[in-house]
Scaffold this active site. Structure first.
Site, PDB file in Angstrom:
ATOM      1  N   CYS A  69       0.837  -1.206   0.000  1.00 21.77           N
ATOM      2  CA  CYS A  69       0.000   0.000   0.000  1.00 21.77           C
ATOM      3  C   CYS A  69       0.868   1.250   0.000  1.00 21.77           C
ATOM      4  O   CYS A  69       0.436   2.317  -0.396  1.00 21.77           O
ATOM      5  CB  CYS A  69      -0.943   0.013   1.193  1.00 21.77           C
ATOM      6  SG  CYS A  69      -0.191   0.561   2.741  1.00 21.77           S
ATOM      7  N   VAL A  75      12.970  17.073  26.444  1.00 27.59           N
ATOM      8  CA  VAL A  75      14.205  16.756  25.720  1.00 27.59           C
ATOM      9  C   VAL A  75      13.800  16.048  24.420  1.00 27.59           C
ATOM     10  O   VAL A  75      13.700  16.643  23.361  1.00 27.59           O
ATOM     11  CB  VAL A  75      15.151  15.912  26.585  1.00 27.59           C
ATOM     12  CG1 VAL A  75      16.426  15.611  25.811  1.00 27.59           C
ATOM     13  CG2 VAL A  75      15.472  16.644  27.883  1.00 27.59           C
ATOM     14  N   GLU A 114     -14.467  -1.322   4.779  1.00 29.12           N
ATOM     15  CA  GLU A 114     -15.667  -1.668   4.011  1.00 29.12           C
ATOM     16  C   GLU A 114     -16.863  -0.876   4.533  1.00 29.12           C
ATOM     17  O   GLU A 114     -17.261   0.117   3.977  1.00 29.12           O
ATOM     18  CB  GLU A 114     -15.943  -3.172   4.128  1.00 29.12           C
ATOM     19  CG  GLU A 114     -15.191  -4.001   3.093  1.00 29.12           C
ATOM     20  CD  GLU A 114     -15.678  -5.431   3.047  1.00 29.12           C
ATOM     21  OE1 GLU A 114     -14.830  -6.314   3.212  1.00 29.12           O
ATOM     22  OE2 GLU A 114     -16.890  -5.671   2.878  1.00 29.12           O
ATOM     23  N   ARG A 155      -9.826  -9.555   6.602  1.00 25.20           N
ATOM     24  CA  ARG A 155      -9.147 -10.534   5.752  1.00 25.20           C
ATOM     25  C   ARG A 155      -9.397 -11.982   6.211  1.00 25.20           C
ATOM     26  O   ARG A 155      -8.976 -12.384   7.288  1.00 25.20           O
ATOM     27  CB  ARG A 155      -7.649 -10.242   5.799  1.00 25.20           C
ATOM     28  CG  ARG A 155      -6.848 -10.800   4.658  1.00 25.20           C
ATOM     29  CD  ARG A 155      -5.432 -10.304   4.787  1.00 25.20           C
ATOM     30  NE  ARG A 155      -4.683 -10.452   3.556  1.00 25.20           N
ATOM     31  CZ  ARG A 155      -3.466  -9.924   3.374  1.00 25.20           C
ATOM     32  NH1 ARG A 155      -2.890  -9.223   4.321  1.00 25.20           N
ATOM     33  NH2 ARG A 155      -2.836 -10.103   2.234  1.00 25.20           N
ATOM     34  N   GLU A 204      -6.736 -13.373   0.778  1.00 25.64           N
ATOM     35  CA  GLU A 204      -7.080 -13.897   2.096  1.00 25.64           C
ATOM     36  C   GLU A 204      -6.524 -15.289   2.412  1.00 25.64           C
ATOM     37  O   GLU A 204      -6.104 -15.546   3.540  1.00 25.64           O
ATOM     38  CB  GLU A 204      -8.606 -13.933   2.235  1.00 25.64           C
ATOM     39  CG  GLU A 204      -9.237 -12.555   2.144  1.00 25.64           C
ATOM     40  CD  GLU A 204     -10.751 -12.618   2.189  1.00 25.64           C
ATOM     41  OE1 GLU A 204     -11.337 -13.290   1.335  1.00 25.64           O
ATOM     42  OE2 GLU A 204     -11.340 -12.003   3.083  1.00 25.64           O
TER      43      GLU A 204
HETATM   44  C1  LIG Z   1       7.096   4.572  20.958  1.00 28.47           C
HETATM   45  C2  LIG Z   1       7.706   4.656  22.322  1.00 28.47           C
HETATM   46  C3  LIG Z   1       8.388   3.564  22.802  1.00 28.47           C
HETATM   47  C4  LIG Z   1       8.937   3.600  24.069  1.00 28.47           C
HETATM   48  N1  LIG Z   1       9.589   2.506  24.511  1.00 28.47           N
HETATM   49  C5  LIG Z   1      10.127   2.518  25.744  1.00 28.47           C
HETATM   50  C6  LIG Z   1      10.814   1.380  26.217  1.00 28.47           C
HETATM   51  O1  LIG Z   1      10.976   0.384  25.510  1.00 28.47           O
HETATM   52  N2  LIG Z   1      11.280   1.420  27.472  1.00 28.47           N
HETATM   53  C7  LIG Z   1      11.128   2.513  28.269  1.00 28.47           C
HETATM   54  O2  LIG Z   1      11.590   2.495  29.382  1.00 28.47           O
HETATM   55  N3  LIG Z   1      10.512   3.601  27.828  1.00 28.47           N
HETATM   56  C8  LIG Z   1       9.998   3.636  26.592  1.00 28.47           C
HETATM   57  N4  LIG Z   1       9.358   4.747  26.141  1.00 28.47           N
HETATM   58  C9  LIG Z   1       9.223   5.913  27.027  1.00 28.47           C
HETATM   59  C10 LIG Z   1      10.174   7.096  26.703  1.00 28.47           C
HETATM   60  O3  LIG Z   1      10.732   7.016  25.476  1.00 28.47           O
HETATM   61  C11 LIG Z   1      11.271   7.238  27.670  1.00 28.47           C
HETATM   62  O4  LIG Z   1      10.784   7.392  28.936  1.00 28.47           O
HETATM   63  C12 LIG Z   1      12.262   8.365  27.331  1.00 28.47           C
HETATM   64  O5  LIG Z   1      13.479   8.043  27.900  1.00 28.47           O
HETATM   65  C13 LIG Z   1      11.842   9.739  27.740  1.00 28.47           C
HETATM   66  O6  LIG Z   1      12.836  10.667  27.344  1.00 28.47           O
HETATM   67  P1  LIG Z   1      12.476  12.036  26.636  1.00 28.47           P
HETATM   68  O7  LIG Z   1      13.750  12.805  26.541  1.00 28.47           O
HETATM   69  O8  LIG Z   1      11.788  11.858  25.393  1.00 28.47           O
HETATM   70  O9  LIG Z   1      11.522  12.640  27.701  1.00 28.47           O
HETATM   71  P2  LIG Z   1      10.489  13.865  27.624  1.00 28.47           P
HETATM   72  O10 LIG Z   1       9.270  13.411  26.986  1.00 28.47           O
HETATM   73  O11 LIG Z   1      11.200  14.994  26.946  1.00 28.47           O
HETATM   74  O12 LIG Z   1      10.326  14.112  29.124  1.00 28.47           O
HETATM   75  C14 LIG Z   1       9.764  13.139  29.942  1.00 28.47           C
HETATM   76  C15 LIG Z   1       9.562  13.627  31.360  1.00 28.47           C
HETATM   77  O13 LIG Z   1      10.812  13.835  31.999  1.00 28.47           O
HETATM   78  C16 LIG Z   1      10.922  15.166  32.441  1.00 28.47           C
HETATM   79  N5  LIG Z   1      12.319  15.557  32.272  1.00 28.47           N
HETATM   80  C17 LIG Z   1      13.073  15.308  31.179  1.00 28.47           C
HETATM   81  N6  LIG Z   1      14.323  15.739  31.418  1.00 28.47           N
HETATM   82  C18 LIG Z   1      14.330  16.278  32.666  1.00 28.47           C
HETATM   83  C19 LIG Z   1      15.330  16.878  33.452  1.00 28.47           C
HETATM   84  N7  LIG Z   1      16.570  17.002  33.030  1.00 28.47           N
HETATM   85  N8  LIG Z   1      15.001  17.299  34.670  1.00 28.47           N
HETATM   86  C20 LIG Z   1      13.729  17.186  35.138  1.00 28.47           C
HETATM   87  N9  LIG Z   1      12.754  16.620  34.427  1.00 28.47           N
HETATM   88  C21 LIG Z   1      13.067  16.160  33.195  1.00 28.47           C
HETATM   89  C22 LIG Z   1       9.963  15.926  31.587  1.00 28.47           C
HETATM   90  O14 LIG Z   1       9.565  17.115  32.197  1.00 28.47           O
HETATM   91  C23 LIG Z   1       8.848  14.947  31.437  1.00 28.47           C
HETATM   92  O15 LIG Z   1       8.022  14.953  32.547  1.00 28.47           O
HETATM   93  C24 LIG Z   1       8.801   4.756  24.870  1.00 28.47           C
HETATM   94  C25 LIG Z   1       8.128   5.852  24.376  1.00 28.47           C
HETATM   95  C26 LIG Z   1       7.587   5.820  23.113  1.00 28.47           C
HETATM   96  C27 LIG Z   1       6.867   7.009  22.596  1.00 28.47           C
HETATM   97  S1  FES Z   2       3.125  -1.376   2.439  1.00 29.95           S
HETATM   98 FE1  FES Z   2       3.693  -1.262   4.510  1.00 29.95          FE
HETATM   99  S2  FES Z   2       1.833  -0.779   5.462  1.00 29.95           S
HETATM  100 FE2  FES Z   2       1.230  -1.097   3.433  1.00 29.95          FE
END
Ligand SMILES: Cc1cc2nc3c(=O)[nH]c(=O)nc-3n(C[C@H](O)[C@H](O)[C@H](O)COP(=O)(O)OP(=O)(O)OC[C@H]3O[C@@H](n4cnc5c(N)ncnc54)[C@H](O)[C@@H]3O)c2cc1C
Ligand code: FES
Ligand code: FES
Length: 1566
Positions: free
Chosen positions: A123, A487, A1035, A1145, A1494
């Protein structure tokens, strides 16, 4: 102590500056709420990056960010999820989108080109994201390993392809691609003495696409086309597992003997096949793999690839400068200016330079330079049919004419002779890392200044600050203590988008050195809080590589865990501090930090403090001891000690990119001589609202010796320390508790191993546990090892059928990979366009007392709110069969997710915000009926329907044994990658409206909109360009969205657009029906069925939709491949208070096949006989009559069955599995083979199709038909059909859209039948045009297509024709009379699957799958194999990973990719072999083809049965009953619990003593 200088400028800017695809973008005071994705798509109109989920879980939005590092003077490239990246955060960065790396107009990047040619898109919705992930990898490592590729793709999902083709396509970039040795081992020409030097450049054999074309092999000859290694094969020898099949074209991408196996992609061309025909009378080998080949009887000295010609016996020729050679394999010219080696099979290679070229049958290779080919074959092949016109269909020729068959044949033969091959031109765009786009020079100069700028953006609702001085940050935090530090925004972004959090002040600390620096100290390392996880990985790896191992155990543990942490894009942006500060109970890092004893440094205005991160740091759900005005600046991780041992564990539902169900980190310090434990830290995630330690266990074990007594004590103590309430969020209570013990058990054995390695004499001291016992995989293992795809087009597809049967790439493939394919939400916005959002019910079975939209209507930018009051009476009713659904709930909300109203606003964000603020007051009617069991006890169902054949009582009397059982099969979310999107455009007069919709049934949208708007259907034109997947989900359900939208557009007389977010899409549109099967089977001691009684119950949800037909198909399919003389099936469609389930499907057949196979397995288990025998004993043969009185003609089940057993070496491997299971206690393997028979047809009335074929006077052809292109390659096949019937170059044919004003009364594009019916309708129209053109062809037989068209036009002959087709043989099944023929024919297949399970955690790996499937004479084998692989993996997801969870109140808990796991790149079979059965033309469909969409999904029963066999092996060892219940999906939880074992016994005893309540579970099985 690090000293940070002050790099910043004391200037504040409100102007965002960044570059996109080399162009500078400046934006004053950008809205901080905007993501980069929104900005790219809306402001810059770069729609290549897609919104698949908005939560970082699918990768469809992947783009590359590049940052110039002034310190190191290097540019850093990294992939990110644009949906989570605030646009404000890209100040000073260069953004590269899929549009920036290549385009059809300006030339495709090698990644785009190869992915398309490898058939890696269907797709295409996921494709730009996948392209960008691979592109970024190449920018960082231009010869990656296969592991690198898989790691970098873990953040990308694809629902269509099954991933195999993507991996095979990308394997061409790997470093070892050109040097692998094939399965010929020492005989491989690459290792033979005197062989040519290894290729120095992968492009030298980059022949990517893959599939073969016509088979022109005479009887008795064999043709192998091998992608495996590109190395030599001698005639008659087999490269791949000695597979030998007459007239089978084998494509193998497998490479034996290496961890990562894959082959050179290949090309196979007619010329090669033709050559093969002309060569050695015994066998022919065609090898396209890598250009090194030995030959019929000749050894390839170097790199010749000879097809039937013995001109170059050694495969190597030296040519002098300017020498012109024409002796290559009968064709072509090699023009070599500077000498070198050139080996060519076929055609027109032009080379300049000195080097070896292996070329398989293609022209136009242009080479300059030394030693290897830089540019291979096509410089620029953008059409799926190739640009080179010098083939069958040449530019001058324009067509193969003929209406007159004779002319066709002559013309065809002539062309084939002249040109020797098809127009299926396939080659690679070479990859030259030196030619990559550069970092914008202007930005390089500016970026230092931009990096040092303080930023402030004030949006409507949110202010964004990026300080560059530490003090400024502390000051801001002091002024705004509740400001959010962001971050990576991976956590905050999700909270804002889906948890409706609002953070008015955001502070980004990423330009403050204290937050981003990492340093090595004497006793450990200090890491800045804003260091990303990818940076952390790199940093720790350096430490591990440069320090003694005993110091780095903590870092190694972190590195191990980081492998399983999210996907690459998330790791590239998520920070270590963000993970800690989120304080999630399932954080993967926090347990390690606690176990390792890290110290956190917090700062606030006026001071800083250090905190040891222990159990006291976390205070509750996502809370910790940090003060609001504090920020985390850095983390100190200590070195480990000599006597310490640390391990981490994580169990999640999916191997990759999934949060943990339970995780843990354990650290011990043990005396090396006495084995006494002096210190211990056990930290767990997923067992409470916060990361936990187990103080009592730790305290009581310290001082004990590390032996079995400690183990048992530890297990008992952990049970005490880690209780879990029955209603704990997340559910899986028993499983989670079991995991904690399993992890500890694994740790125990791990420590023993470590101790005895360190001090071998302890081995005897520490017995009695047998150390040779495996412990189950400590972490998930996986890795794709390779694949093969085989097909033969047999005699059915003759040359006169060309290009039918050709493996053309998808007609939109290059648009998919370049991001140019347009989906509904990519369409440009109209000037006066508005946006809509839905208000849906949050209660099930509730009375709606009041809807209050007044405050919402006062919101700025909100235009209107519409609800049931705007659609009175029948206009508010819908339903494809019963019309029992309200479009807007008027009085009652039957389910959570029922649409109540629609809000229209200036933009999407406002509309969504407003929708969330419409207040609805509910009153419960009564407890909702949620589960099938609830419905049964309330007698809430439609039906029942009964099918009865033979005499059931008699059958049970004949039975020597009777078994009864029950099995449940869960539902499935479609998870098409493109969420529902629709645009309604009123035309301003006569009630006319155009609707652009992501629906697979244009006519239902048209009819329902017309009805609801009270206009005739002729005023509503529904248009569909393409869908980003559908699988049945588009559908009937899209009507819930498109009809309210049309109402809004009609009322406001303005275009209105709606795009659902993933979570609401999943909630509203529901999916596959969960089924419960209660069965009773009678059978003889030989395993022959004598009677079968089955009661089927499906959970339909709150509306009938297509639930009746789904149940009927399940009832028609319950026999699967087995003959039953006496059978009774009763079907109940249960009405519950869930959103209405719908088509998906397979439409009931997968559930039926699952139950049929389960019954066969149970019979075999009961009889203690081989399940293969029971299946064979009952298997259908041609001439058998099914339970619905259908006589099976041309039944190929048995052929598929025997072939797959033979090809997969089932019997040998079954022995190996037994051996493995004897030797391993905690890992078990299972092998199974299952057949499938899938009936093909719609209900009678829908078996009709229309088409319109228009020829223009420039000789181009436009086709419109009633089918919708949703990735299945329908349009591509239809072009092939039309090209054949008209005998025109397929490049002359175009399909623009599906439109109800061109072809009316379309049936759904569903039931796998579209190629059958639209192919016939198109052929019908083309035949009519041929009839009209015939006089002009006859008059001017030597003329060309364009001449005849002009002549006909001049003669005033109509050049457009409609076509129509209906299937007459199919009749609806009459349950009263027990008669009817609901199926036209059957698609049959069989699969062998081998799995390995970890009995301690329930994790599973599909080691290998072999499929043989009968697709008749495939219309397009490449597309069909893609369908087989994609459907199989979707089925594998259905029976393993994909589990829908509902709250007891009926609310879907598993919304979005974070909570609902479809298979990812690492979930595919490690070896995946697909063969199309040869020589089985189907008399019932166009060009003797068969439906494919399917049926292959049913073969996933082999995965389930293999898992069940593996669980059976675990149970056998414990003398437990082998007749046991395992419901589908076989999740890690179910597998683990079914394996039982002493740990579970312990837990069960404990739970009995706790008298654990089972009331108020978090979720229920529906
Ligand atoms: C698709 C997806 C998959 C993920 N998979 C995992 C996984 O496998 N394992 C796992 O553990 N987590 C997972 N996470 C969660 C997330 O990615 C983590 O917790 C990540 O490390 C957060 O970091 P960030 O910099 O994006 O945080 P942000 O979103 O930027 O911040 C998160 C929080 O921390 C606070 N903060 C950040 N830095 C500071 C600082 N220096 N001082 C004070 N507060 C601070 C922020 O204010 C906020 O409250 C996942 C998230 C997503 C969206
Ligand atoms: S080709 Fe990857 S979702 Fe359809
Ligand atoms: S849309 Fe960004 S990851 Fe899915």
């Amino acid at each position: 102590m690090q000293v940070f200088d002050s790099p910043a400028e004391d200037t504040m800017s409100n102007t965002l500056v960044f570059f996109v695809n080399g162009r500078k973008v400046t934006e004053e005071n950008v809205d901080p709420e905007w993501t980069l994705l929104t900005y790219l798509r809306k402001n810059l109109r770069l729609t290549g990056a897609k919104l698949g989920c908005g939560e970082g879980g699918c990768g469809a939005c992947t783009v590359m960010l590049s940052r110039y590092d002034h310190e190191r003077l290097i540019t850093r490239h990294y992939s990110v999820n644009a949906c989570l990246t605030p646009v404000a955060s890209v100040h000073g960065l260069a953004v590269t989108t899929v549009e920036g790396i290549g385009s059809i107009k300006d030339g495709l990047h090698a990644v785009q080109d190869r992915l398309a040619k490898a058939h890696g898109s269907q797709c295409g919705f996921c494709t730009p994201g996948i392209v960008m992930s691979m592109y970024v990898l190449l920018r960082n490592k231009n010869l990656p390993s296969m592991d690198d590729i898989v790691q970098h793709l873990t953040g990308n999902l694809c629902r269509c392809t099954g991933y195999r083709a993507i991996l095979d396509g990308f394997s061409s970039f790997t470093g070892d691609f050109s040097t692998r040795v094939c399965s010929a081992g020492v005989n491989c020409c690459r290792v033979k003495k005197g062989s040519r030097r290894p290729f120095q450049n992968v492009e030298a054999r980059s022949h990517l696409t893959v599939y073969g074309t016509k088979e022109n092999v005479e009887n008795g000859k064999e043709v192998f086309i091998q992608n495996g290694c590109g190395n030599s094969m001698q005639n008659g020898s087999e490269c791949i597992d000695q597979i030998s099949h007459n007239k089978t074209i084998l494509y193998s991408n497998r490479n034996v003997g290496e961890k990562w196996r894959h082959g050179n992609p290949l090309i196979n061309h007619d010329d090669e096949l033709k050559n093969a025909q002309n060569r050695d009378p015994n066998q022919s080998l065609i090898q396209n793999g890598g250009g090194t080949a030995s030959q019929n009887g000749y050894e390839g000295y170097g790199c010749a690839n000879q097809n039937g010609y013995d001109v170059v016996p050694n495969g190597r020729k030296k040519f002098n400068s300017e020498q012109r050679v024409t002796d290559q394999n009968g064709h072509g010219i090699t023009d070599k200016k500077y000498g070198g080696n050139s080996h060519q099979n076929g055609h027109g290679m032009v080379q300049e330079g000195d080097g070896d070229i292996a070329q398989n049958g293609h022209e136009n290779l242009v080479e300059k330079g030394y030693g290897y080919i830089k540019e291979n074959r096509f410089k620029d092949v953008r059409s799926p049919y190739g640009e080179n016109k010098s083939r069958l269909f040449t530019e001058t020729n324009g067509n193969i004419s003929n209406v007159s068959q004779k002319i066709i044949e002559n013309s065809l033969k002539e062309n084939v002779k002249m040109e020797g091959k098809s127009s299926n031109v396939i080659s690679w765009t070479p990859y030259d890392p030196t030619q990559e786009i550069i970092f914008p020079p202007e930005l390089k100069i500016m970026s230092k200044r931009l990096d040092r700028q303080m930023l402030e953006f004030q949006g409507k609702r949110v202010a964004y600050y990026r300080p560059v001085f530490f003090e400024n940050l502390l000051d801001l935090k002091d002024r705004f203590p509740h400001a959010k530090i962001i971050v990576g925004n991976t956590e905050v972004g999700v909270e804002v988008a889906f948890k409706k959090q609002h953070y008015p002040i955001l502070i980004n600390p990423t330009r403050i050195p204290q937050f981003t620096a990492s340093e090595v100290l004497e006793s450990g390392v200090r890491v800045g809080a804003a260091v990303t996880l990818t940076e952390l990985q790199g940093f720790l790896m350096q430490i591990v590589n440069s320090h003694p191992p005993h110091l780095t155990k903590n870092y190694s543990a972190l590195l191990e865990m980081l492998k399983w942490f999210a996907g690459q894009q998330i790791r590239n942006t998520a920070s270590i501090g963000g993970n800690i500060m989120t304080s999630s109970p399932v954080s993967d890092l926090n347990p390690i930090f606690v176990a390792a004893g890290v110290t956190l440094t917090f700062a606030k205005l006026g001071g800083k403090r250090e905190v040891v991160m222990d159990e006291k740091f976390f205070t509750g759900y996502r809370t910790n001891t940090a003060q609001p005005n504090e920020v985390l600046t850095s983390i100190f991780i200590p070195h480990s000690k000599q006597d310490e041992f640390i391990r981490t564990y994580k169990q999640s539902r999916r191997r990759n990119d999934d949060i943990a169900i339970v995780n843990a980190a354990f650290k011990v310090e043990i005396h090396p001589e006495t084995c006494v434990l002096s210190n211990m830290k056990l930290a767990f995630g997923g067992m409470a609202a916060k990361t936990l330690t187990t103080p009592r266990t730790m305290k009581e074990l310290i001082g004990c010796k590390w032996d079995e007594t400690l183990l048992e004590k530890g297990l008992d103590l952990l049970l005490e320390d880690l209780p879990l309430n029955a209603s704990a969020p997340g559910g899986m209570v028993e499983y989670r508790r079991t995991l904690t013990l399993s992890f500890f058990f694994k740790f125990y054995l791990g420590v023993r191993e470590w101790l005895t390695k360190r001090t071998p004499r302890l081995k005897t001291l520490l017995s009695p546990v047998d150390l040779s016992v495996d412990v189950g995989s400590d972490s998930h293992s996986g890795g794709y090892r390779g694949s093969s795809q085989r097909f033969s087009q047999g005699s059915g597809i003759k040359e006169d059928k060309y290009p039918v049967g050709q493996p053309f790439v998808h007609a939109s493939a290059f648009k998919h990979t370049s991001g140019e394919a347009v989906y509904v939400d990519d369409m440009p916005h109209r000037e006066d366009e508005l946006h809509a959002a839905l208000v849906v019910s949050s209660h099930a079975n509730a009375r709606i007392l009041r809807i209050d939209e007044t405050p919402v209507l006062k919101m700025e930018g909100v235009h209107a709110f519409f609800s049931a009051k705007d659609l009175p009476g029948d206009r508010n009713m819908m339903g494809c069969l019963l019309r029992d659904e309200e479009i807007f709930a008027s009085q009652e909300a039957p389910c959570v997710g029922q649409v109540i109203g629609i809000v229209v606003a200036d933009d999407q964000a406002t509309a969504r915000l407003a929708a969330s603020k419409v207040s609805v007051l509910y009153e419960s009617i009564s407890s909702p009926i949620i589960t099938i069991e609830d419905a049964i006890s309330n007698k809430s169902w439609w039906g029942p329907w009964v099918i009865l054949k033979g005499n059931l009582d008699e059958g049970f009397k004949q039975a020597e044994h009777i078994l009864e059982g029950e099995m449940r099969m869960g539902g499935q979310e479609h998870f098409y990658m493109e969420p529902n999107a629709h645009i309604a455009v009123p035309k301003g007069e006569d009630g006319e409206m155009e609707i652009f919709t992501s629906s697979q049934v244009p006519t239902s949208t048209q009819m329902q909109v017309a009805k609801s708007l009270s206009v005739p259907a002729n005023r509503i034109a529904v248009r569909i360009k393409r869908l980003g997947g559908a699988f049945g989900g588009k559908e009937s359900r899209p009507l819930c969205i498109s009809v309210p939208l049309a109402l809004a557009a009609s009322k406001l007389q303005r275009p209105v657009r709606i795009t659902l977010d993933r979570q609401e899409d999943m909630l509203i549109t529901a999916g596959r029906h969960p089924f419960l099967c209660r069965w009773k089977v009678g059978f003889t001691s030989e395993g022959r069925f004598t009677a079968l009684q089955v009661n089927l119950y499906s959970n339909a949800g709150c509306a009938y939709d297509v639930s009746g037909p789904v149940m009927h198909k399940a009832m028609f399919s319950i026999d699967n491949a087995y003959m039953h003389e006496n059978i009774q099936i009763t079907g109940y469609v249960c009405k519950t208070h869930l959103p209405s389930n719908t088509a998906m499907r397979g439409f009931g057949a997968p559930q039926a096949a699952m139950f049929a196979e389960e019954i066969a397995s149970q019979v075999a288990t009961f009889l203690r006989t081989d399940p293969v025998l029971v299946r064979e004993r009952n298997m259908y043969k041609s001439g058998n009559v099914t339970h619905i009185n259908h006589t099976l003609e041309h039944c190929t089940i048995h052929r598929c069955w025997t072939q797959v057993i033979h090809q997969s070496k089932y019997n040998v491997r079954a022995m190996a599995v037994m051996e493995f299971n004897k030797e391993n206690s905690y890992r078990k393997r299972g092998l199974s083979v299952t057949p499938a028979k899938c009936g093909v047809a719609f209900d009678r009335i829908l078996n009709q199709a229309g088409a319109l074929v228009q020829i223009y006077t420039d000789s181009s052809v436009l086709i419109t038909h009633g089918g919708v292109e949703m990735g299945q390659g329908l349009h591509t096949k239809m072009i092939q059909v039309a090209a054949n019937v008209l005998k025109v170059n397929p490049e002359n044919i175009h399909i623009s859209e599906t439109a109800t004003d061109k072809v009316p009364n379309t049936s759904p594009t569903a039931a796998s039948i579209s190629s059958d019916i639209y192919g016939m309708a198109i052929a019908n129209a083309c035949n009519e045009l041929n009839r009209r053109l015939k006089p002009y062809v006859t008059l001017n037989a030597k003329g060309q297509w364009k001449d005849w068209i002009r002549a006909a036009y001049a003669d005033r002959v109509s050049l457009s024709a409609t076509g129509f087709y209906r299937i007459d043989e199919v009749t609806d099944y009459d349950f009263e009379k027990q008669s009817g023929q609901p199926f036209h024919y059957y698609t049959n297949g069989a699969a062998v699957t081998e799995v390995e399970i970890d009995c301690l955690t329930g994790d599973h790996t599909i080691l290998r799958t072999d499929i043989v499937i009968d697709l008749g004479n495939s219309l397009n084998p490449a597309i069909d194999i893609g369908q087989v692989e994609g459907a199989f993996l979707q089925g594998a997801g259905l029976v393993t990973l994909e589990e829908l969870r509902y709250s007891p109140e009926g609310s879907l808990l598993t919304r979005g990719p974070g909570a609902y796991k479809i298979p990812g790149f690492q979930d595919i079979p490690q070896e995946f072999h697909v063969s199309l059965l040869e020589g089985a033309p189907n008399p019932f469909a166009i060009y003797s083809s068969k439906a494919v969409g399917e049926p292959p999904l049913l073969l996933a029963t082999s995965v389930f049965q293999a898992i069940k066999a593996a669980v059976g092996a675990a149970r056998a060892e414990q003398n437990l009953s082998l007749v046991f219940r395992l419901d589908s999906p076989a999740t890690a939880e179910r597998i683990r619990m079914a394996c039982r074992g002493h740990i579970l016994e312990k837990l069960n005893k404990k739970m009995v003593s706790e008298a654990t309540s089972t009331e108020n579970p978090w979720s229920v099985t529906v």
